[in-house]
Write an enzyme that holds these catalytic residues in place. Structure first.
Site, PDB file in Angstrom:
ATOM      1  N   ASP A   1     -11.432  81.804  -1.759  1.00 17.79           N
ATOM      2  CA  ASP A   1     -12.176  82.234  -2.948  1.00 17.79           C
ATOM      3  C   ASP A   1     -13.252  81.175  -3.229  1.00 17.79           C
ATOM      4  O   ASP A   1     -13.274  80.109  -2.591  1.00 17.79           O
ATOM      5  CB  ASP A   1     -11.152  82.322  -4.092  1.00 17.79           C
ATOM      6  CG  ASP A   1     -11.721  82.876  -5.374  1.00 17.79           C
ATOM      7  OD1 ASP A   1     -12.804  83.500  -5.345  1.00 17.79           O
ATOM      8  OD2 ASP A   1     -11.068  82.672  -6.433  1.00 17.79           O
TER       9      ASP A   1
ATOM     10  N   GLU B   1     -18.940  80.537  -2.502  1.00 15.95           N
ATOM     11  CA  GLU B   1     -20.401  80.789  -2.508  1.00 15.95           C
ATOM     12  C   GLU B   1     -21.207  79.535  -2.257  1.00 15.95           C
ATOM     13  O   GLU B   1     -22.288  79.667  -1.658  1.00 15.95           O
ATOM     14  CB  GLU B   1     -20.785  81.425  -3.846  1.00 15.95           C
ATOM     15  CG  GLU B   1     -20.161  82.780  -4.092  1.00 15.95           C
ATOM     16  CD  GLU B   1     -18.678  82.721  -4.396  1.00 15.95           C
ATOM     17  OE1 GLU B   1     -18.223  81.681  -4.920  1.00 15.95           O
ATOM     18  OE2 GLU B   1     -17.966  83.686  -4.099  1.00 15.95           O
TER      19      GLU B   1
ATOM     20  N   ASP C   1     -14.914  89.628  -9.324  1.00 15.76           N
ATOM     21  CA  ASP C   1     -14.346  89.789 -10.668  1.00 15.76           C
ATOM     22  C   ASP C   1     -14.929  90.987 -11.405  1.00 15.76           C
ATOM     23  O   ASP C   1     -15.756  90.836 -12.311  1.00 15.76           O
ATOM     24  CB  ASP C   1     -14.590  88.504 -11.468  1.00 15.76           C
ATOM     25  CG  ASP C   1     -13.902  87.313 -10.825  1.00 15.76           C
ATOM     26  OD1 ASP C   1     -13.054  87.532  -9.953  1.00 15.76           O
ATOM     27  OD2 ASP C   1     -14.222  86.174 -11.201  1.00 15.76           O
TER      28      ASP C   1
HETATM   29  C1  NOJ Z   1     -12.054  83.840  -9.079  1.00 14.27           C
HETATM   30  C2  NOJ Z   1     -11.623  85.017  -8.270  1.00 14.27           C
HETATM   31  O1  NOJ Z   1     -12.653  85.944  -8.180  1.00 14.27           O
HETATM   32  C3  NOJ Z   1     -10.388  85.608  -8.887  1.00 14.27           C
HETATM   33  O2  NOJ Z   1      -9.977  86.714  -8.132  1.00 14.27           O
HETATM   34  C4  NOJ Z   1      -9.288  84.567  -8.961  1.00 14.27           C
HETATM   35  O3  NOJ Z   1      -8.176  85.102  -9.605  1.00 14.27           O
HETATM   36  C5  NOJ Z   1      -9.792  83.356  -9.748  1.00 14.27           C
HETATM   37  N1  NOJ Z   1     -10.974  82.853  -9.148  1.00 14.27           N
HETATM   38  C6  NOJ Z   1      -8.738  82.250  -9.789  1.00 14.27           C
HETATM   39  O4  NOJ Z   1      -8.469  81.805  -8.520  1.00 14.27           O
END
Ligand code: NOJ
Length: 976
Positions: A539, A542, A615
């Site tokens: 995650d 970017e 998200d």
């Molecule tokens: C951002 C991610 O997009 C999300 O899916 C994740 O739960 C959080 N970071 C925490 O790791």
């Protein structure tokens, strides 16, 4: 996702209205190079005499017959002293590569984007004959010599033509501009000699500006002033620009192609709405700059987490595409200045021009051409196509065990449980928080007991602390990204003060891979608190940096080789994903197929694993746009994609959650996930009837796993997407070009329209052809029309509009199981959906599902065919082997020379049988059904509609236990 905001959200409840913090992210007018590029386009449009100053120097044209390439020097009349080099070559499959770079410049432009994206150096065609004329160079090739590539000298214009008609044109609008390297001192000195009137404080009006521009052609072309050339601020951040201006602008037009698709990732319609010209739908260009966009909008050209600079252009006559291999921030304007043609304008912050023109002429050709460049989707482990249960966070080992137990108690299938960042002590990935997870390996083994899997998160930021061996090692090995002054870069992320590994540094590769080994070698670090069945989630790659510009990394940070972060930003996330995938793959010997989910991606990421759309919000708009985003990713070659089921933020009402499962069950990647502040929403927590509906949806997904796996296998061979928009399947049917809420699953003939609106009880589905389509569940027959037709289908909460295209055979496995590996020896059902002419066809690909044994020929690949014989008095259904007949199209690009139908895997599943055949659309009740010379048991339900006729309940023949194995040839005859 920003740390401070999350902490805030955990203290106060979620705000009632979600909204992106737009001010955290630039618009085009806040990015100097985009502003300059767009201003150039405006000047060009407003001037009736605009011509590109770039031209080929005829004296420099060189054709290298051994390399089959054409090179030439290019000059700009505005800067005659600057030299550019153009290189055009045609690949063996007809793809044209056009490169341009500054020659002997003050510095070197970044030219390595393609080396990360491409699987190999493409083979150049030796057949191409370049013909040099006075004003152009051209090459003619293709079937019947119908393709032509023309490089016109003055102004420079590169065109790809088919049958004499232009399909793709570079610099047709004269917007090419490669800002050459210069020094500030030289510019200041030159400008001091310019006779320009003082600009009034309120700026120049258009007329003044034109006068100024005519007085000085450089300002006429480049604009007045050196806007953001040497430094740029955004919010509280200053981007120093030691290299000065170096952007690249190029127009790419698609005459007679009215639709463009691709350039993921954006939350937009699949057929990209316009951003320029009169009636532009959006005001800002599509932006490609990988970014962690908190609470992103459901309808916007804003950047999201990944970038694939691939665009398809489509019309009823033709499909072509381009891949612009650039790693820096890029903005793309889309306009239809000429009706049914598309003009696009690409503006990148840095890098050479390296554009691949894909001639098509069909969508399937374009997918194959792109796959030959950047590779196909890797064939995933089969379990990865099952259902994934995630949340931020399952808080302890016992919590994980409880969740697993609850799934089993409620008979709800699931393959994978996920752990988010809270498993790691102080967010030091790899290191378990032993207070909550005292027994990680025991817990992992509990999950793995029935071959389920666990995925845990490993983010790219490393907590800067002495007691974190991973950080210490990276530091000692000098693997961390540097600031412009050469010191270690420090930014803020989940663990607080963090540093980032530079995956552009080859020295980081083996080191990173070694971290995932589960058995220690000597006194080296090993992840002993892990197992070989623990898979990984990457995650925040970017990279997301809470206190960085646009929540990311300063562009003047330095990577391996001295490149600035701005040069490689969009590629950065892919490298992390790549190394993690390799690490996971090589944990075992022989290696196993890795599973690594990534948030950030680039062209080529499809080779490495899955992605998700980040998200999203728990809103109907986000649910709907998630569908078109996944289609767009599939267009961009990244099939293994999906959105958080339920929506990451918010607490969906039960009906919304049910609909979201409908979307997820028809996404290539199917995972439920939720923000730390949300209420628990695992499917077993739902009340009735919602719980049973979700259970049924999950069982439907599992029963269709053979279809998904076969589609993934096809994608891994020829690049065709796993979910296919209408224009891909029916390229000539204009009625489907705008559709992005219904789509086909692989080549199975399944057409689905997940419902993404509240309180829907029925919906319309578009049928693109004069063919019968059957409701998957009831067998109700709908009839399309050659000109396209909308039909109304039921869509109550418990119903997913799912049709089988007449002419398809769909293999399923219908025994409910707790996890997909348990289905390995389960029997099959074949749904034979007869076409209007009484025929049908389907495919099934099967293998062991986890290792690479399939690459050595350990698989089963069958075709099922129904044909009408004896003047329609008999329908014969056959199974035959496809593998031995198609040796050149084995999986993962590995062609087999021989295939043994009795390979070890085939033997293992030799006793797996077809337990049931359902035939939809027979014209009358059979007289007998014979398999292997013997009459078999069957039941027939007459329908109101025969396949060849109108609409209504179709007839249904159920053949039970037709004595048919899944691995051998057989034939069944239905006597009518
Ligand atoms: C951002 C991610 O997009 C999300 O899916 C994740 O739960 C959080 N970071 C925490 O790791």
């Amino acid at each position: 996702m920003r740390g401070l905001k999350v902490i805030l959200l955990t203290l106060v409840a979620l705000p009632a209205v979600f909204a992106v913090k737009s001010h955290d992210f630039k618009t085009c007018s806040q990015a100097a190079f985009c502003r300059r590029g767009r201003a150039l386009a405006t000047r060009a449009r407003e001037s009736s005499s605009w011509t590109s100053p770039y031209s080929v120097d005829p004296a420099s044209v060189t054709i290298d017959p051994t390399k089959a390439t054409f090179t030439a020097g290019v000059r700009s009349s505005i800067y005659p002293e600057i030299k550019f080099g153009l290189d055009v070559r045609v690949h063996e499959d007809g793809v044209v590569r056009v490169r341009m770079d500054e020659v002997d410049g003050l510095r070197k432009r970044y030219d390595e984007a393609s080396s990360w994206a491409l699987i190999a150096d493409p083979e150049i065609s030796r057949e191409i004959q370049w013909t040099v004329a006075k004003d152009a160079v051209r090459a003619v090739y293709g079937h019947n010599n119908n393709i032509e590539v023309v490089v016109a000298y003055e102004p420079l214009k590169v065109s790809l033509l088919r049958n004499g008609q232009e399909q793709i044109v570079l610099n047709g609008d004269g917007l090419l501009h490669m800002e050459h390297f210069r020094t500030k001192e030289a510019v200041d000195q030159e400008k001091s000699g310019w006779a320009l009137p003082e600009a009034p404080e309120e700026g120049l009006d258009l007329e003044d500006a034109q006068v100024v521009m005519q007085m000085n052609p450089r300002s006429w072309f480049e604009g007045v002033g050196d806007d953001g050339w040497w430094e740029e601020t955004f919010g509280t951040w200053t981007d120093s620009k030691p290299k000065g201006p170096e952007s690249l602008s190029i127009d790419i037009n698609f005459p007679n192609h009215g639709h463009v698709y691709g350039i993921p990732q954006h939350a937009t319609r699949l057929s990209l709405p316009t951003t320029a010209g009169e009636d532009a739908y959006y005001s800002d260009p599509y932006r490609l700059y990988n970014a962690d966009v908190f609470e992103y909008l459901a309808d916007s050209t804003m950047s999201l987490y990944g970038s694939i600079p691939v665009m398809h252009a489509h019309s009823a006559e033709s499909t072509v595409a381009i891949f612009n291999a650039v790693g820096s921030e890029t903005w793309i304007d889309v306009a239809h200045f000429v009706p049914k043609s598309t003009h696009t304008h690409w503006i990148s912050e840095s890098g050479i021009m390296d554009i691949f023109l894909m001639p098509g002429p069909t969508p399937a050709d374009v997918f194959a051409q792109y796959a030959r460049l950047t590779g196909t989707s890797a064939l995933p482990a089969q379990w990865a196509l099952g259902y994934h249960q995630c949340r931020w966070n399952y808080i302890s080992s016992d919590d994980v065990r409880d969740v697993q137990t609850r799934f089993d108690e409620e008979d709800i299938p699931v393959d994978v449980f996920w752990l988010d960042i809270e498993y790691a002590e102080d967010h030091k990935y790899f290191i378990w928080d032993k207070k909550s997870f005292p027994d990680p390996v025991d817990m992992l083994h509990d999950v793995e007991a029935i071959q389920r899997k666990m995925v845990v998160i490993v983010d790219p930021h490393l907590k800067r602390t002495d007691n974190y061996p991973i950080y210490q090692q990276a530091k000692d090995l000098d693997l961390l990204i540097k600031k412009k002054d050469g010191q270690e870069y420090e930014g803020w992320c989940w663990p607080g003060s963090s540093a980032w590994v530079d995956f552009f540094n080859p020295a980081s590769w083996d080191w990173w891979k070694s971290l995932f080994k589960t058995m220690p070698e000597g006194d080296k670090w090993a992840w002993i608190d892990s197992t070989e069945n623990t898979y990984i989630w990457n995650d925040m790659n970017e990279p997301s940096i809470f206190n960085g510009p646009e929540i990311s990394m300063p562009r003047d940070n330095i990577h391996y080789g001295g490149w600035e972060h701005r040069d490689v930003h969009n590629i950065n996330g892919m490298l992390f994903h790549n190394m993690t995938a390799q690490a996971v793959m090589h944990r075992t010997d022989p290696p196993k197929r890795p599973f690594v989910l990534t948030r950030s991606f680039y062209a080529g990421s499809q080779r490495l694993g899955a992605m998700w759309t980040g998200d999203n919000l728990g809103t109907w708009e986000h649910m709907a746009v998630g569908v078109s985003m996944v289609l767009s990713l599939n267009v961009g070659g990244f099939s293994f994609s999906g959105s958080d089921v339920g929506g990451f933020f918010g607490n969906p009402e039960p009906d919304m959650l049910v609909r979201w499962y409908g979307v997820g069950a028809f996404s290539p990647f199917f995972r439920a996930h939720a923000h730390i502040d949300t209420k628990r929403r695992e499917p077993y927590l739902l009340e009735e009837p919602y719980k049973s509906i979700v259970r049924d949806i999950l069982r439907l997904r599992y029963s269709l796993l053979p279809v998904w796996y076969t589609a993934f296998r096809e994608a891994s061979v020829n690049g065709l997407p796993v979910v296919r928009p209408h224009y891909v399947v029916f390229p000539q049917d204009e009625g489907g070009f705008d559709l992005d809420d219904q789509y086909f699953v692989g080549g199975s003939g399944l057409l689905v329209k997940p419902i993404t609106r509240k309180d829907v009880t029925e919906t319309t589905m578009y049928l693109p052809e004069n063919e019968v389509y059957y409701d998957y569940f009831t067998g109700h027959a709908y009839r399309g029309a050659a000109t396209g037709k909308n039909v109304t289908v039921p869509a109550e909460l418990h119903q997913i509009p799912l049709l089988i295209r007449g002419g398809s055979i769909v293999p399923t496995r219908e025994r409910p199981r707790r996890a997909s590996p348990l289905m390995k020896h389960d029997p099959f059902t074949l749904r034979v959906a007869l076409s209007t002419t009484g025929t049908a066809r389907g495919e099934l690909y099967l293998d062991e599902g986890e290792t690479f044994a399939h690459q050595a020929g350990q698989f089963v690949w069958r075709a099922f065919e129904a044909t009408a014989e004896k003047g329609g008095k008999e329908i014969r259904i056959r199974s035959r082997d496809l593998a031995a007949r198609n040796l050149d199209t084995a999986v993962d690009g590995v062609a087999l020379t021989t295939y043994d139908a009795r390979n070890a895997f085939a033997k293992d599943v030799a006793r797996v049988r077809v337990e049931r055949i359902v035939v939809l659309g027979l014209s009358r009740e059979p007289r007998s059904v014979v398999a292997d010379g013997k009459e078999v048991h069957w039941e027939y339900k007459a329908g109101a509609a025969a396949a060849s006729k109108g609409e209504g309940t179709a007839s249904m023949l159920l053949v039970k236990d037709p004595h048919a194995s899944i691995t051998t040839d057989w034939e069944i005859t239905i006597h009518l």
